[in-house]
Design an enzyme around this catalytic site. Sequence first.
Site, PDB file in Angstrom:
ATOM      1  CG  ASP A  71      46.294  54.395  53.664  1.00 35.92           C
ATOM      2  OD1 ASP A  71      47.073  53.525  53.224  1.00 35.92           O
ATOM      3  OD2 ASP A  71      45.058  54.358  53.492  1.00 35.92           O
TER       4      ASP A  71
ATOM      5  CE  LYS B 248      44.599  48.003  47.538  1.00 38.82           C
ATOM      6  NZ  LYS B 248      44.300  49.168  48.338  1.00 38.82           N
TER       7      LYS B 248
ATOM      8  CD1 TRP C 210      41.929  54.762  48.485  1.00 33.91           C
ATOM      9  CD2 TRP C 210      40.806  53.722  50.113  1.00 33.91           C
ATOM     10  NE1 TRP C 210      41.434  53.574  47.985  1.00 33.91           N
ATOM     11  CE2 TRP C 210      40.750  52.928  48.951  1.00 33.91           C
ATOM     12  CE3 TRP C 210      40.153  53.268  51.271  1.00 33.91           C
ATOM     13  CZ2 TRP C 210      40.071  51.696  48.916  1.00 33.91           C
ATOM     14  CZ3 TRP C 210      39.481  52.049  51.234  1.00 33.91           C
ATOM     15  CH2 TRP C 210      39.450  51.285  50.068  1.00 33.91           C
TER      16      TRP C 210
HETATM   17  C1  LIG Z   1      43.127  49.488  49.229  1.00 32.90           C
HETATM   18  C2  LIG Z   1      43.326  50.632  50.127  1.00 32.90           C
HETATM   19  C3  LIG Z   1      42.755  50.663  51.403  1.00 32.90           C
HETATM   20  C4  LIG Z   1      41.875  49.548  51.940  1.00 32.90           C
HETATM   21  O1  LIG Z   1      42.595  48.409  52.213  1.00 32.90           O
HETATM   22  P1  LIG Z   1      41.871  47.147  52.903  1.00 32.90           P
HETATM   23  O2  LIG Z   1      42.921  46.108  52.841  1.00 32.90           O
HETATM   24  O3  LIG Z   1      40.671  46.812  52.063  1.00 32.90           O
HETATM   25  O4  LIG Z   1      41.506  47.504  54.265  1.00 32.90           O
HETATM   26  C5  LIG Z   1      42.983  51.767  52.198  1.00 32.90           C
HETATM   27  N1  LIG Z   1      43.744  52.786  51.777  1.00 32.90           N
HETATM   28  C6  LIG Z   1      44.312  52.794  50.548  1.00 32.90           C
HETATM   29  C7  LIG Z   1      45.155  53.962  50.125  1.00 32.90           C
HETATM   30  C8  LIG Z   1      44.115  51.725  49.690  1.00 32.90           C
HETATM   31  O5  LIG Z   1      44.674  51.716  48.468  1.00 32.90           O
END
Ligand SMILES: *Cc1c(COP(=O)(O)O)cnc(C)c1O
Length: 359
Positions: A171, A195, A101
Amino acid sequence: MRAYNFSAGPAVLPESVLRQAAAEMLDWHGSGMSVMEMSHRGPEFVAIHAKAEADLRTLLAIPANYRVLFLQGGAIGENAIVPMNLARGFATASYVNTGEWSKKSIKEAGKYLKVAVAASAEDRSFSYVPPQSAWRVAPGSAYVHVCTNETIGGVEYHWTPDTGDVPLVADMSSHILSRAVDVAKYGVIYGGAQKNIGPAGLTIVIVRDDLLDRALPICPSAFHWQEQAAADSMLNTPPTYAIYVAGLVFEWLLAQGGVAAIERRNVAKAKLLYDYLDASAFYRNPVAPADRSRMNVPFRLRDESLDGAFLKGAEERGMLQLKGHRSVGGMRASIYNAMPVEGVQALVDYMREFERRHG
Ligand SMILES: *Cc1c(COP(=O)(O)O)cnc(C)c1O
Protein backbone atom coordinates in the site's frame (compact mmCIF):
# COMPACT_ATOMS: atom_id res chain seq x y z
CA MET A 1 -5.23 33.79 -2.56
CA ARG A 2 -4.32 30.12 -2.24
CA ALA A 3 -3.24 28.89 1.18
CA TYR A 4 -0.49 26.44 2.01
CA ASN A 5 -2.50 23.26 2.43
CA PHE A 6 -0.97 20.59 4.70
CA SER A 7 -3.89 18.16 4.49
CA ALA A 8 -3.10 14.44 4.61
CA GLY A 9 -5.70 13.76 1.93
CA PRO A 10 -7.48 14.76 -0.17
CA ALA A 11 -4.53 17.05 -0.47
CA VAL A 12 -2.80 19.89 -2.27
CA LEU A 13 -2.50 19.74 -6.06
CA PRO A 14 -0.13 21.77 -8.25
CA GLU A 15 -1.67 25.17 -8.96
CA SER A 16 -0.79 24.93 -12.65
CA VAL A 17 -2.75 21.68 -12.89
CA LEU A 18 -5.82 23.26 -11.31
CA ARG A 19 -5.52 26.23 -13.70
CA GLN A 20 -5.27 23.94 -16.72
CA ALA A 21 -8.26 21.87 -15.55
CA ALA A 22 -10.21 25.12 -15.07
CA ALA A 23 -9.26 26.41 -18.53
CA GLU A 24 -10.32 23.10 -20.11
CA MET A 25 -13.44 22.67 -17.98
CA LEU A 26 -16.09 23.69 -20.51
CA ASP A 27 -14.43 22.65 -23.76
CA TRP A 28 -11.64 20.10 -23.73
CA HIS A 29 -9.31 20.64 -26.71
CA GLY A 30 -12.09 21.85 -29.01
CA SER A 31 -14.25 18.81 -28.36
CA GLY A 32 -17.15 21.00 -27.23
CA MET A 33 -17.41 18.99 -24.00
CA SER A 34 -16.01 18.84 -20.52
CA VAL A 35 -13.99 15.69 -19.79
CA MET A 36 -16.72 14.95 -17.23
CA GLU A 37 -19.28 14.74 -20.03
CA MET A 38 -17.41 12.40 -22.36
CA SER A 39 -18.11 8.75 -22.99
CA HIS A 40 -15.34 6.68 -21.47
CA ARG A 41 -15.30 4.72 -24.73
CA GLY A 42 -15.03 7.74 -27.04
CA PRO A 43 -11.74 8.60 -28.78
CA GLU A 44 -11.13 11.71 -26.63
CA PHE A 45 -11.28 9.94 -23.29
CA VAL A 46 -9.54 6.80 -24.57
CA ALA A 47 -6.61 9.07 -25.55
CA ILE A 48 -6.61 10.79 -22.12
CA HIS A 49 -6.60 7.40 -20.40
CA ALA A 50 -3.81 5.96 -22.57
CA LYS A 51 -1.62 9.05 -22.10
CA ALA A 52 -2.09 8.94 -18.32
CA GLU A 53 -1.05 5.30 -18.22
CA ALA A 54 1.94 5.86 -20.52
CA ASP A 55 3.17 8.80 -18.41
CA LEU A 56 2.77 6.84 -15.16
CA ARG A 57 4.77 4.01 -16.73
CA THR A 58 7.51 6.47 -17.68
CA LEU A 59 7.56 8.12 -14.24
CA LEU A 60 7.88 4.85 -12.32
CA ALA A 61 9.81 2.93 -15.02
CA ILE A 62 7.16 0.21 -14.82
CA PRO A 63 8.40 -2.97 -16.55
CA ALA A 64 6.42 -4.38 -19.49
CA ASN A 65 5.29 -7.46 -17.52
CA TYR A 66 3.23 -5.30 -15.15
CA ARG A 67 -0.31 -4.13 -15.79
CA VAL A 68 -1.50 -0.70 -14.69
CA LEU A 69 -5.15 -0.56 -13.61
CA PHE A 70 -7.19 2.57 -12.93
CA LEU A 71 -9.96 1.40 -10.61
CA GLN A 72 -12.30 2.59 -7.86
CA GLY A 73 -12.77 1.57 -4.25
CA GLY A 74 -9.78 3.32 -2.67
CA ALA A 75 -7.03 1.72 -0.63
CA ILE A 76 -9.56 0.53 1.94
CA GLY A 77 -11.36 -1.24 -0.87
CA GLU A 78 -8.04 -2.79 -1.90
CA ASN A 79 -7.68 -4.22 1.61
CA ALA A 80 -10.39 -6.68 0.56
CA ILE A 81 -9.63 -6.69 -3.16
CA VAL A 82 -6.01 -7.81 -2.64
CA PRO A 83 -6.84 -11.08 -0.85
CA MET A 84 -9.79 -11.70 -3.19
CA ASN A 85 -7.35 -11.51 -6.12
CA LEU A 86 -4.42 -13.42 -4.64
CA ALA A 87 -5.75 -16.04 -2.24
CA ARG A 88 -6.90 -18.88 -4.52
CA GLY A 89 -4.97 -22.00 -3.49
CA PHE A 90 -3.59 -20.39 -0.33
CA ALA A 91 -4.80 -20.43 3.26
CA THR A 92 -2.53 -17.73 4.72
CA ALA A 93 -1.00 -14.33 3.97
CA SER A 94 1.65 -12.51 6.00
CA TYR A 95 1.29 -8.88 7.02
CA VAL A 96 3.79 -6.46 8.55
CA ASN A 97 2.10 -4.18 11.06
CA THR A 98 3.57 -0.67 11.14
CA GLY A 99 0.51 1.33 12.20
CA GLU A 100 -3.08 2.37 11.64
CA TRP A 101 -3.23 1.58 7.92
CA SER A 102 -1.52 -1.80 8.36
CA LYS A 103 -4.01 -2.64 11.10
CA LYS A 104 -6.94 -1.85 8.81
CA SER A 105 -5.45 -4.03 6.06
CA ILE A 106 -4.95 -6.91 8.49
CA LYS A 107 -8.48 -6.72 9.85
CA GLU A 108 -10.06 -6.72 6.40
CA ALA A 109 -7.85 -9.50 4.98
CA GLY A 110 -8.93 -11.71 7.88
CA LYS A 111 -12.34 -12.02 6.22
CA TYR A 112 -10.77 -13.89 3.29
CA LEU A 113 -7.81 -15.85 4.64
CA LYS A 114 -5.76 -16.49 7.74
CA VAL A 115 -3.52 -13.53 8.50
CA ALA A 116 -0.09 -14.11 10.01
CA VAL A 117 1.58 -11.00 11.43
CA ALA A 118 5.18 -11.33 10.24
CA ALA A 119 6.38 -8.41 12.36
CA SER A 120 4.79 -5.61 14.37
CA ALA A 121 5.98 -2.23 15.61
CA GLU A 122 3.20 -2.03 18.17
CA ASP A 123 5.72 -2.69 20.98
CA ARG A 124 7.06 0.85 20.49
CA SER A 125 3.82 2.63 19.58
CA PHE A 126 4.40 2.19 15.84
CA SER A 127 7.39 4.54 15.85
CA TYR A 128 9.63 2.46 13.57
CA VAL A 129 9.78 -0.10 10.75
CA PRO A 130 10.72 -3.58 12.01
CA PRO A 131 13.93 -4.64 10.23
CA GLN A 132 13.56 -7.55 7.89
CA SER A 133 15.80 -9.71 10.11
CA ALA A 134 12.93 -9.66 12.64
CA TRP A 135 10.22 -10.76 10.15
CA ARG A 136 8.75 -14.25 10.36
CA VAL A 137 6.88 -14.89 7.12
CA ALA A 138 4.43 -17.77 7.57
CA PRO A 139 5.26 -20.81 5.38
CA GLY A 140 2.91 -21.07 2.41
CA SER A 141 1.94 -17.37 2.47
CA ALA A 142 0.06 -16.17 -0.62
CA TYR A 143 1.91 -12.84 -0.30
CA VAL A 144 3.53 -10.47 2.18
CA HIS A 145 1.73 -7.16 2.68
CA VAL A 146 3.38 -3.92 3.78
CA CYS A 147 2.26 -0.30 4.06
CA THR A 148 5.35 1.55 2.87
CA ASN A 149 4.25 4.93 4.23
CA GLU A 150 2.03 5.10 7.30
CA THR A 151 0.16 8.34 6.71
CA ILE A 152 -1.04 8.70 10.31
CA GLY A 153 2.06 7.59 12.23
CA GLY A 154 4.54 9.21 9.83
CA VAL A 155 6.67 6.06 9.37
CA GLU A 156 8.19 5.24 5.97
CA TYR A 157 10.24 2.39 4.53
CA HIS A 158 13.51 3.77 3.18
CA TRP A 159 14.51 0.30 1.98
CA THR A 160 12.86 -2.40 -0.11
CA PRO A 161 11.95 -5.69 1.56
CA ASP A 162 13.12 -8.88 -0.13
CA THR A 163 10.51 -11.61 0.22
CA GLY A 164 12.06 -14.02 -2.25
CA ASP A 165 9.48 -16.02 -4.19
CA VAL A 166 6.59 -14.76 -2.07
CA PRO A 167 5.02 -11.74 -3.82
CA LEU A 168 5.43 -8.44 -1.99
CA VAL A 169 2.23 -6.34 -1.92
CA ALA A 170 2.50 -2.68 -0.93
CA ASP A 171 0.00 0.00 0.00
CA MET A 172 1.86 3.08 -1.29
CA SER A 173 -1.13 5.44 -1.12
CA SER A 174 0.63 8.32 0.58
CA HIS A 175 4.10 8.27 -0.99
CA ILE A 176 3.69 6.84 -4.48
CA LEU A 177 5.58 9.07 -6.97
CA SER A 178 7.42 10.86 -4.16
CA ARG A 179 10.55 8.76 -4.67
CA ALA A 180 12.11 6.28 -7.03
CA VAL A 181 10.85 2.75 -6.58
CA ASP A 182 12.06 -0.52 -8.09
CA VAL A 183 8.69 -1.84 -9.27
CA ALA A 184 10.22 -5.22 -10.16
CA LYS A 185 10.74 -5.94 -6.44
CA TYR A 186 6.96 -5.93 -5.91
CA GLY A 187 4.17 -8.24 -6.96
CA VAL A 188 1.49 -5.58 -6.46
CA ILE A 189 1.63 -1.85 -5.70
CA TYR A 190 -1.60 -0.01 -4.95
CA GLY A 191 -2.77 3.35 -3.73
CA GLY A 192 -5.60 5.84 -3.65
CA ALA A 193 -4.92 8.93 -5.76
CA GLN A 194 -6.00 11.58 -3.28
CA LYS A 195 -2.74 11.84 -1.34
CA ASN A 196 0.02 12.46 -3.84
CA ILE A 197 -1.62 12.21 -7.26
CA GLY A 198 -5.03 13.72 -7.84
CA PRO A 199 -8.68 13.77 -6.83
CA ALA A 200 -10.29 11.09 -4.67
CA GLY A 201 -12.10 8.32 -6.54
CA LEU A 202 -9.20 6.87 -8.51
CA THR A 203 -7.29 3.85 -7.22
CA ILE A 204 -4.09 2.79 -8.95
CA VAL A 205 -3.09 -0.88 -9.02
CA ILE A 206 0.19 -2.03 -10.57
CA VAL A 207 0.23 -5.82 -10.77
CA ARG A 208 2.68 -8.35 -12.18
CA ASP A 209 1.22 -10.44 -15.02
CA ASP A 210 1.73 -13.82 -13.39
CA LEU A 211 -0.40 -12.82 -10.38
CA LEU A 212 -3.52 -12.27 -12.48
CA ASP A 213 -4.85 -15.82 -12.26
CA ARG A 214 -5.21 -16.28 -8.52
CA ALA A 215 -8.57 -14.65 -7.80
CA LEU A 216 -11.17 -16.26 -5.57
CA PRO A 217 -14.41 -17.17 -7.39
CA ILE A 218 -16.31 -14.69 -5.19
CA CYS A 219 -14.24 -11.73 -6.44
CA PRO A 220 -16.57 -9.12 -8.01
CA SER A 221 -15.84 -8.38 -11.67
CA ALA A 222 -15.32 -4.67 -11.05
CA PHE A 223 -12.49 -5.58 -8.68
CA HIS A 224 -11.16 -8.60 -10.55
CA TRP A 225 -7.71 -7.57 -11.74
CA GLN A 226 -7.52 -10.08 -14.60
CA GLU A 227 -10.95 -9.09 -15.95
CA GLN A 228 -10.12 -5.41 -15.57
CA ALA A 229 -6.71 -5.85 -17.24
CA ALA A 230 -8.40 -7.60 -20.18
CA ALA A 231 -10.85 -4.67 -20.45
CA ASP A 232 -8.22 -1.88 -20.14
CA SER A 233 -9.77 -0.95 -16.76
CA MET A 234 -13.07 -0.24 -18.52
CA LEU A 235 -15.12 -3.22 -17.46
CA ASN A 236 -17.15 -0.66 -15.54
CA THR A 237 -17.14 3.12 -16.03
CA PRO A 238 -13.80 4.31 -14.67
CA PRO A 239 -13.49 7.53 -12.60
CA THR A 240 -12.94 9.56 -15.75
CA TYR A 241 -12.42 13.05 -14.37
CA ALA A 242 -10.07 11.81 -11.65
CA ILE A 243 -8.02 9.97 -14.30
CA TYR A 244 -7.86 13.14 -16.38
CA VAL A 245 -6.58 15.26 -13.46
CA ALA A 246 -4.13 12.51 -12.46
CA GLY A 247 -2.87 12.62 -16.05
CA LEU A 248 -2.28 16.38 -15.75
CA VAL A 249 -0.33 15.74 -12.53
CA PHE A 250 1.79 13.12 -14.32
CA GLU A 251 2.57 15.69 -17.06
CA TRP A 252 3.46 18.23 -14.36
CA LEU A 253 5.77 15.71 -12.67
CA LEU A 254 7.54 14.93 -15.95
CA ALA A 255 8.03 18.68 -16.51
CA GLN A 256 9.55 18.95 -13.02
CA GLY A 257 12.20 16.46 -14.08
CA GLY A 258 10.39 13.27 -13.05
CA VAL A 259 10.50 11.27 -9.85
CA ALA A 260 14.26 11.62 -9.26
CA ALA A 261 13.98 15.41 -9.31
CA ILE A 262 10.88 15.56 -7.10
CA GLU A 263 12.55 13.12 -4.69
CA ARG A 264 15.50 15.50 -4.24
CA ARG A 265 13.06 18.30 -3.43
CA ASN A 266 11.11 16.06 -1.04
CA VAL A 267 14.32 15.14 0.81
CA ALA A 268 15.17 18.83 1.21
CA LYS A 269 11.65 19.75 2.37
CA ALA A 270 11.57 16.97 4.98
CA LYS A 271 15.04 17.85 6.25
CA LEU A 272 14.02 21.47 6.74
CA LEU A 273 11.14 20.46 9.00
CA TYR A 274 12.78 17.58 10.90
CA ASP A 275 15.96 19.57 11.55
CA TYR A 276 13.89 22.28 13.15
CA LEU A 277 11.83 19.76 15.18
CA ASP A 278 14.99 18.08 16.47
CA ALA A 279 16.65 21.36 17.43
CA SER A 280 13.59 22.49 19.41
CA ALA A 281 12.56 21.33 22.88
CA PHE A 282 9.13 22.88 22.30
CA TYR A 283 8.03 20.41 19.59
CA ARG A 284 8.70 16.72 19.18
CA ASN A 285 8.31 13.95 16.62
CA PRO A 286 8.21 10.41 18.06
CA VAL A 287 9.45 8.44 15.02
CA ALA A 288 12.88 6.77 14.85
CA PRO A 289 14.98 9.13 12.67
CA ALA A 290 15.88 6.40 10.15
CA ASP A 291 12.19 5.60 9.54
CA ARG A 292 10.67 9.07 9.37
CA SER A 293 8.25 9.81 6.56
CA ARG A 294 9.18 12.47 4.02
CA MET A 295 5.50 12.98 3.25
CA ASN A 296 3.65 13.03 6.59
CA VAL A 297 5.30 14.68 9.58
CA PRO A 298 3.37 14.32 12.83
CA PHE A 299 4.52 16.51 15.71
CA ARG A 300 3.36 17.52 19.15
CA LEU A 301 3.68 20.68 21.17
CA ARG A 302 5.27 20.15 24.58
CA ASP A 303 2.25 21.88 26.10
CA GLU A 304 -0.85 20.47 24.42
CA SER A 305 -3.07 23.18 25.88
CA LEU A 306 -1.50 25.44 23.22
CA ASP A 307 -2.69 23.24 20.31
CA GLY A 308 -5.75 25.39 19.61
CA ALA A 309 -3.76 28.62 19.60
CA PHE A 310 -1.14 27.05 17.32
CA LEU A 311 -3.74 25.97 14.77
CA LYS A 312 -5.56 29.32 14.90
CA GLY A 313 -2.33 31.25 14.32
CA ALA A 314 -1.41 28.95 11.44
CA GLU A 315 -4.77 29.52 9.77
CA GLU A 316 -4.42 33.29 10.16
CA ARG A 317 -1.14 32.99 8.26
CA GLY A 318 -2.67 30.91 5.46
CA MET A 319 -1.49 27.47 6.62
CA LEU A 320 -4.37 25.03 6.65
CA GLN A 321 -5.28 21.52 7.83
CA LEU A 322 -2.38 21.02 10.25
CA LYS A 323 -4.47 19.27 12.91
CA GLY A 324 -3.23 15.75 13.60
CA HIS A 325 -5.30 12.65 12.93
CA ARG A 326 -8.04 12.19 15.52
CA SER A 327 -6.50 8.89 16.67
CA VAL A 328 -3.16 10.45 17.65
CA GLY A 329 -3.85 14.16 18.26
CA GLY A 330 -1.20 16.87 18.00
CA MET A 331 -0.25 18.20 14.58
CA ARG A 332 0.58 16.69 11.24
CA ALA A 333 2.16 18.45 8.28
CA SER A 334 1.68 16.53 5.04
CA ILE A 335 4.21 17.82 2.55
CA TYR A 336 3.40 15.96 -0.65
CA ASN A 337 4.97 16.58 -4.06
CA ALA A 338 2.77 19.60 -4.74
CA MET A 339 3.77 21.40 -1.50
CA PRO A 340 6.44 23.93 -2.46
CA VAL A 341 9.52 24.36 -0.28
CA GLU A 342 8.26 27.89 0.44
CA GLY A 343 5.27 26.33 2.24
CA VAL A 344 7.52 24.25 4.48
CA GLN A 345 9.72 27.30 5.15
CA ALA A 346 6.64 29.34 6.07
CA LEU A 347 5.59 26.61 8.51
CA VAL A 348 9.03 26.44 10.14
CA ASP A 349 9.15 30.25 10.41
CA TYR A 350 5.74 30.23 12.09
CA MET A 351 6.71 27.38 14.45
CA ARG A 352 9.82 29.33 15.48
CA GLU A 353 7.78 32.49 16.07
CA PHE A 354 5.19 30.54 18.09
CA GLU A 355 7.91 28.90 20.18
CA ARG A 356 9.47 32.30 20.89
CA ARG A 357 6.14 33.67 22.08
CA HIS A 358 5.04 30.66 24.15
CA GLY A 359 8.22 28.70 24.94
C1 LIG B 1 -5.56 7.30 2.96
C2 LIG B 1 -4.99 5.95 3.05
C3 LIG B 1 -5.80 4.81 2.94
C4 LIG B 1 -7.31 4.88 2.76
O1 LIG B 1 -7.66 5.34 1.51
P1 LIG B 1 -9.21 5.38 1.07
O2 LIG B 1 -9.15 6.08 -0.22
O3 LIG B 1 -9.94 6.15 2.13
O4 LIG B 1 -9.69 4.01 0.95
C5 LIG B 1 -5.20 3.57 3.03
N1 LIG B 1 -3.88 3.44 3.19
C6 LIG B 1 -3.07 4.52 3.30
C7 LIG B 1 -1.59 4.32 3.49
C8 LIG B 1 -3.60 5.80 3.24
O5 LIG B 1 -2.80 6.87 3.34
